[in-house]
Design an enzyme around this catalytic site. Sequence first.
Site, mmCIF file in Angstrom:
data_model
loop_
_atom_site.group_PDB
_atom_site.id
_atom_site.type_symbol
_atom_site.label_atom_id
_atom_site.label_comp_id
_atom_site.label_asym_id
_atom_site.label_seq_id
_atom_site.Cartn_x
_atom_site.Cartn_y
_atom_site.Cartn_z
ATOM 1 N N GLU A 96 46.520 46.894 36.713
ATOM 2 C CA GLU A 96 46.221 46.829 38.099
ATOM 3 C C GLU A 96 44.718 46.475 37.677
ATOM 4 O O GLU A 96 44.027 47.421 37.775
ATOM 5 C CB GLU A 96 46.594 47.200 39.803
ATOM 6 N N ASP A 97 43.946 45.213 38.864
ATOM 7 C CA ASP A 97 42.602 45.911 39.108
ATOM 8 C C ASP A 97 42.007 46.488 39.729
ATOM 9 O O ASP A 97 41.362 47.375 39.303
ATOM 10 C CB ASP A 97 41.886 44.103 38.498
ATOM 11 N N ASP A 100 43.415 48.310 46.905
ATOM 12 C CA ASP A 100 42.488 48.551 48.576
ATOM 13 C C ASP A 100 43.650 49.533 49.438
ATOM 14 O O ASP A 100 43.855 50.918 49.305
ATOM 15 C CB ASP A 100 42.298 47.008 48.536
ATOM 16 N N PHE A 149 33.601 45.169 48.875
ATOM 17 C CA PHE A 149 34.162 43.390 48.587
ATOM 18 C C PHE A 149 33.513 43.402 47.049
ATOM 19 O O PHE A 149 32.486 43.504 47.265
ATOM 20 C CB PHE A 149 34.008 42.160 49.432
ATOM 21 N N ARG A 162 35.702 35.237 38.070
ATOM 22 C CA ARG A 162 37.011 36.813 37.785
ATOM 23 C C ARG A 162 35.956 36.898 36.015
ATOM 24 O O ARG A 162 36.604 37.948 35.366
ATOM 25 C CB ARG A 162 37.663 35.914 37.238
HETATM 26 P P1 5GP Z 1 46.022 45.905 48.112
HETATM 27 O O1 5GP Z 1 47.091 44.963 47.941
HETATM 28 O O2 5GP Z 1 45.483 47.248 47.340
HETATM 29 O O3 5GP Z 1 45.066 46.179 49.966
HETATM 30 O O4 5GP Z 1 45.585 44.519 47.512
HETATM 31 C C1 5GP Z 1 45.003 44.358 46.367
HETATM 32 C C2 5GP Z 1 44.757 43.416 45.379
HETATM 33 O O5 5GP Z 1 43.659 42.427 46.969
HETATM 34 C C3 5GP Z 1 44.098 43.517 44.390
HETATM 35 O O6 5GP Z 1 44.714 43.065 43.049
HETATM 36 C C4 5GP Z 1 42.924 42.559 44.693
HETATM 37 O O7 5GP Z 1 43.348 41.193 44.467
HETATM 38 C C5 5GP Z 1 43.045 42.090 46.415
HETATM 39 N N1 5GP Z 1 41.249 42.879 45.877
HETATM 40 C C6 5GP Z 1 41.183 44.173 47.376
HETATM 41 N N2 5GP Z 1 39.842 44.894 46.916
HETATM 42 C C7 5GP Z 1 39.523 43.682 46.319
HETATM 43 C C8 5GP Z 1 38.275 43.449 46.373
HETATM 44 O O8 5GP Z 1 36.981 44.122 46.551
HETATM 45 N N3 5GP Z 1 37.680 42.166 45.918
HETATM 46 C C9 5GP Z 1 38.232 40.989 45.280
HETATM 47 N N4 5GP Z 1 38.225 40.413 44.448
HETATM 48 N N5 5GP Z 1 39.617 41.417 45.419
HETATM 49 C C10 5GP Z 1 40.577 42.387 46.370
#
Ligand code: 5GP
Length: 178
Positions: A96-97, A100, A149, A162
């Site tokens: 995963e990138d 959050d 963010f 990206r």
């Molecule tokens: P989660 O389910 O953990 O809240 O969200 C994961 C996904 O939300 C990540 O794979 C990404 O696509 C998006 N995301 C969460 N935080 C960020 C952020 O700070 N910047 C961006 N561009 N995408 C985010």
Amino acid sequence: MNIGEVLITADEIDAKLKEMGDAITEDYRGKDLLLIGILKGAFVVMADLARHIDLPVEFDFMAVSSYGSATKSSGVVRILKDLDQEIEGRHVLIVEDIVDTGLTLQYLLKNLQVRKPASLGLAALLIKDGIERPPLEIKYEGFHIPNKFVVGYGLDLDGKYRNLPYVAVVSDATVPTP
Ligand code: 5GP
């Protein structure tokens, strides 16, 4: 729109991915490893991390979309693209990138666990601090970052940025509001 402060430079990312890749190489030596990248964001991490893994790994990808606003995950996940192959009996590592709320990963882990992989691990380049999330064992962690963010290195804002080779903060004024 202005890209704000650079949080993590390209060199720092590369050094960290090498550490993570070395650890993965050690841990999975002699095993048949399948890397699963979560599109779209993880494609950059996946490409660079995989080149630091000294094993004959295989690749697959899933694309998911989270219902909710542009910047907040709701935990309800829709699979846009499923894996091309069965994972029963395979050693699987999700790449995963960014983590959050952790809700996307929680959903994916549940979804993949029922397919009976031999093992199911997690690697994430970025982990946001100061967020309450379900317990997730992230075996290979990159950087902990503040709850802001960010864009770059696979992460987008409105589909763009990206391709930035570093991770940067976007000034609040430019973040889409829920
Ligand atoms: P989660 O389910 O953990 O809240 O969200 C994961 C996904 O939300 C990540 O794979 C990404 O696509 C998006 N995301 C969460 N935080 C960020 C952020 O700070 N910047 C961006 N561009 N995408 C985010």
